[in-house]
Design a protein around this motif. Structure first.
Motif, PDB file in Angstrom:
ATOM      1  N   LYS A 168       3.363   7.613 -11.279  1.00 31.36           N
ATOM      2  CA  LYS A 168       4.546   7.749 -12.135  1.00 31.36           C
ATOM      3  C   LYS A 168       4.565   9.123 -12.801  1.00 31.36           C
ATOM      4  N   TYR A 197       6.658   7.427  -4.733  1.00 37.53           N
ATOM      5  CA  TYR A 197       7.513   6.235  -4.823  1.00 37.53           C
ATOM      6  C   TYR A 197       7.030   5.140  -3.867  1.00 37.53           C
ATOM      7  N   TYR A 198       6.550   5.558  -2.705  1.00 35.88           N
ATOM      8  CA  TYR A 198       6.008   4.582  -1.749  1.00 35.88           C
ATOM      9  C   TYR A 198       4.803   3.865  -2.352  1.00 35.88           C
ATOM     10  N   ILE A 200       4.206   3.180  -5.410  1.00 37.30           N
ATOM     11  CA  ILE A 200       4.573   2.201  -6.440  1.00 37.30           C
ATOM     12  C   ILE A 200       5.623   1.212  -5.902  1.00 37.30           C
ATOM     13  N   LEU A 201       5.783   1.229  -4.564  1.00 38.47           N
ATOM     14  CA  LEU A 201       6.621   0.249  -3.853  1.00 38.47           C
ATOM     15  C   LEU A 201       8.110   0.366  -4.171  1.00 38.47           C
ATOM     16  N   CYS A 202       8.552   1.565  -4.506  1.00 43.81           N
ATOM     17  CA  CYS A 202       9.991   1.829  -4.635  1.00 43.81           C
ATOM     18  C   CYS A 202      10.459   2.426  -3.309  1.00 43.81           C
ATOM     19  N   GLU A 204      13.215   2.300  -1.376  1.00 47.21           N
ATOM     20  CA  GLU A 204      14.492   2.983  -1.175  1.00 47.21           C
ATOM     21  C   GLU A 204      14.428   4.426  -1.660  1.00 47.21           C
ATOM     22  N   LYS A 205      13.812   4.635  -2.825  1.00 46.02           N
ATOM     23  CA  LYS A 205      13.669   5.997  -3.346  1.00 46.02           C
ATOM     24  C   LYS A 205      12.698   6.805  -2.487  1.00 46.02           C
TER      25      LYS A 205
END
Length: 216
Positions: A168, A197-198, A200-202, A204-205
């Motif tokens: 983050k 982002y990958y 933290i499992l986001c 789409e971002k």
């Protein structure tokens, strides 16, 4: 002749009858070679009016980097507390991946001028390359304390945060870098944003920034 006009000094140094015999962070001392006493030797390899990275590439290609180093070390003995000399030697040793030597010279630059953010940035980058994360972070943050828009400092803080699995925080730093640099941002900034982002499992971002990395 003493001048603080860089372009003029560069042109005069190219004249065969003139030689550079001294310099500091703001000025250049040139003299006609035929009137110089034998003990005064013009600088043949180092040119403070030329970008150091250009000089490094030039002498590295010729396998003559030692000539550049020797003249800078001569200058270090002759002219005290010149930040340009310390930073240039630091950059050369960083290119040679001799990071402890680079750190020593960049530290000298900081000692002489503790108000220039570039000195802290250079030192931070040397510590980062030596994988001394905490010292690198400290110096990048000092650079930002003097210049809150020092984009490259945010970039490397982002990379360090990623390496430390602080995803983050990496996103925050890298977004700040991308905002400051706009279209000039390097592709790896978007790539690492995608990776963070990958992690933290986001997803789409992550995909958004991976696509952006390809487009840069």
């Amino acid at each position: 002749m003493l001048t603080n006009a860089k372009e003029f000094a560069h042109l005069l140094k190219k004249e065969p009858d003139w030689g550079l015999i001294g310099f500091d962070d703001r000025s250049y001392l040139l003299a006609q070679k035929d009137v110089l006493p034998p003990r005064v030797k013009p600088f043949l390899y180092f040119d403070p009016t030329v970008d150091i990275n250009k000089l490094i590439a030039q002498y590295k290609e010729k396998k003559q980097l030692s000539l550049l180093i020797s003249e800078l070390k001569r200058a270090e003995k002759e002219f005290k507390n010149v930040v340009l000399i310390y930073n240039n030697l630091g950059l050369i040793y960083a290119k040679k991946k001799e990071y402890e030597k680079a750190i020593a010279y960049f530290s000298q630059a900081v000692r002489v001028n503790p108000y220039d953010p570039t000195n802290y940035y250079n030192l931070g980058l040397a510590y980062k390359n030596a994988k001394q994360w905490q010292e690198a972070i400290k110096n990048f943050k000092k650079a930002l304390a003097f210049d809150k828009n020092y984009a490259e400092a945010y970039y490397h803080l982002g990379l360090i945060s990623y390496e430390k699995k602080q995803y983050k925080q990496a996103i925050t730093y890298l977004k700040k870098y991308c905002k400051l640099t706009g279209d000039a941002a390097v592709p790896s900034a978007y790539e690492y944003l995608g990776l963070a982002y990958y992690k933290i499992l986001c997803l789409e971002k992550a995909i958004k920034y991976f696509k952006r990395a390809v487009l840069v």
